[in-house]
Scaffold this motif. Sequence first.
Motif, PDB file in Angstrom:
ATOM      1  N   UNK A   1      32.774   4.370  29.681  1.00  0.00           N
ATOM      2  CA  UNK A   1      32.033   4.464  30.942  1.00  0.00           C
ATOM      3  C   UNK A   1      30.899   3.434  30.972  1.00  0.00           C
ATOM      4  N   UNK A   2      30.170   3.322  29.853  1.00  0.00           N
ATOM      5  CA  UNK A   2      29.060   2.365  29.775  1.00  0.00           C
ATOM      6  C   UNK A   2      29.579   0.932  29.946  1.00  0.00           C
ATOM      7  N   UNK A   3      30.730   0.633  29.321  1.00  0.00           N
ATOM      8  CA  UNK A   3      31.349  -0.703  29.470  1.00  0.00           C
ATOM      9  C   UNK A   3      31.692  -0.966  30.933  1.00  0.00           C
ATOM     10  N   UNK A   4      32.324   0.027  31.565  1.00  0.00           N
ATOM     11  CA  UNK A   4      32.744  -0.098  32.961  1.00  0.00           C
ATOM     12  C   UNK A   4      31.527  -0.389  33.855  1.00  0.00           C
ATOM     13  N   UNK A   5      30.415   0.338  33.600  1.00  0.00           N
ATOM     14  CA  UNK A   5      29.196   0.138  34.398  1.00  0.00           C
ATOM     15  C   UNK A   5      28.636  -1.269  34.207  1.00  0.00           C
TER      16      UNK A   5
END
Length: 555
Positions: free
Chosen positions: A140-144
């Motif tokens: 999720x952090x990567x996607x953001x």
Amino acid sequence: MNIRNFSIIAHVDHGKSTLADRFLEITGTVAKDKMHPQLLDSLALEQERGITIKLAPVRLNYILHSTLYILNLIDTPGHVDFSYEVSRALAAVEGAILLVDATQGIQAQTLAHGLAALEQNLTLIPVINKVDLPNADVELAKKQFIETFGFSENEIILASGKTGIGVDEILKAIIEKIPAPKQDQDMEKPLKALIFDSFYDAFKGVVAQVRVGEGKTPPINSKLYFLQTKAEGHVLETGYFAPQLTQNEGLQSGEIGYIATGVKVPDLVKVGDTISTSLATEPLPGYREVKPMVFVGLYPIDNDEYFELKEALAKFKLTDPAFSFIPEHSDALGAGFRCGFLGLLHAEVVQERLLGEFNVDLLATAPSVEYLLGGVPITSPAQLQGEHIKDLKEPWVNLKIFVPQTYIGPVMELVQDKRGKFLDMQHFGIAVEMSYEMPLSEMVTNFYDSLKSVSSGFASLDWEFLDFREVDAVRVDILVGGEKVDALSTIVFKPKAEGFGRRMVEKLKEVLPRQNFAIAVQAAIGGTIIARETISPFRKDVLMHGSKVVGGGDY
């Protein structure tokens, strides 16, 4: 010299100070037996609260491919009230580590500080921290990161400041990606050094923390000029931070270090000013003057400590450029000072530091904001006269709230209740950023706690001053026993005045001690009483035996 100047920027509590600790350990800057958590957070209050208030620069030596590199790190605070410290750090470096907590993802200040860094053309290195935690959501952090800042997946470094995972990779990226500072080869040019912080030393006077832009520092005892204030000083000592002050033979273009100036008047050394060896030099593009937004009256509990408080405030102002104070007098509390702060946490931190570092016991009035009356600044309700106030303007702010989608409704309801005007909403995965315009006066009264409450602690916010707008406001006075208590007067939006007055008198009824007589607690606008409570007196409890009194007492 192979120099890299960089900063760590992130939201509060995303692990900046812990990552800085690993840098100090891996580069051997601090011996392992001398290490302790949050080493760069030198204030006792920072260690106690686990937040960074004062930024601490440090020089690291790191060898890559048999070449020695000097890395100048500026660790920065992440709380919204301390963004001015971040802006100073960004002006002194060429690149930044953009740190995100794997358990929380991008937050309001990750976004605000990241965009501010991009505006200054800094090279950003995206790092996802705390990947070792069981509840880490790395994907999720990567996607953001990819959606918000446009990074590619292979640019993102996974790390843990606690265990040391990925820290060597970060140091390698700093050297390979962040450009070296532009070093002027002409060392004969007059010195130009930007002050990004300062502190006061009883022997050396003001010690300025600087980034040298041009030239080099002159020999010891040479004259120095401060281009904005036109003040003069002398070079008593130069050096760098390791992280303690380490003296050297001088600083030159591109380096970060300190200059002991010998100046004994703190107000003459302003953050953002340029130190030079010639008054004819053009100052470096600096910072705008930091403007206090929240005002609180501070009074010594013992009036005999007035001058000690004045001296403590003057010394404190040097270490905190956003803090301001002027003398004021209250009929109820005596002589004190009207102090300006960036926000409520800033005000709280200053009061705790004054108590801890200068041993000053204080009484604080309710926080207020700066109003404009006919173009004249008003920082205290006592400055307003009369029942009907015309041409009064209040400060408005641009507010950005970052929150998971499930809490959109309660947050919207809260902000609308605080007179907020909705502007825009942007989606970032499962979270949204909501933009509002809102009066600052509504934000300084319990807004942050209410926001955390309605969002189960998930919401984060960032704000900046917008402009002054007309407001229909009144001054609500509090009377105790028929006497006006000027320290409790407050400027309130007229439609909310009655509710505010009622809450105040109810609260005072709870906290004021009972007496042998009844005390009226009233809220008034001009000569009109809008709310009243009565503190009942002690009553005699008398025990009778026939016609004789045999006992009794107060209750």
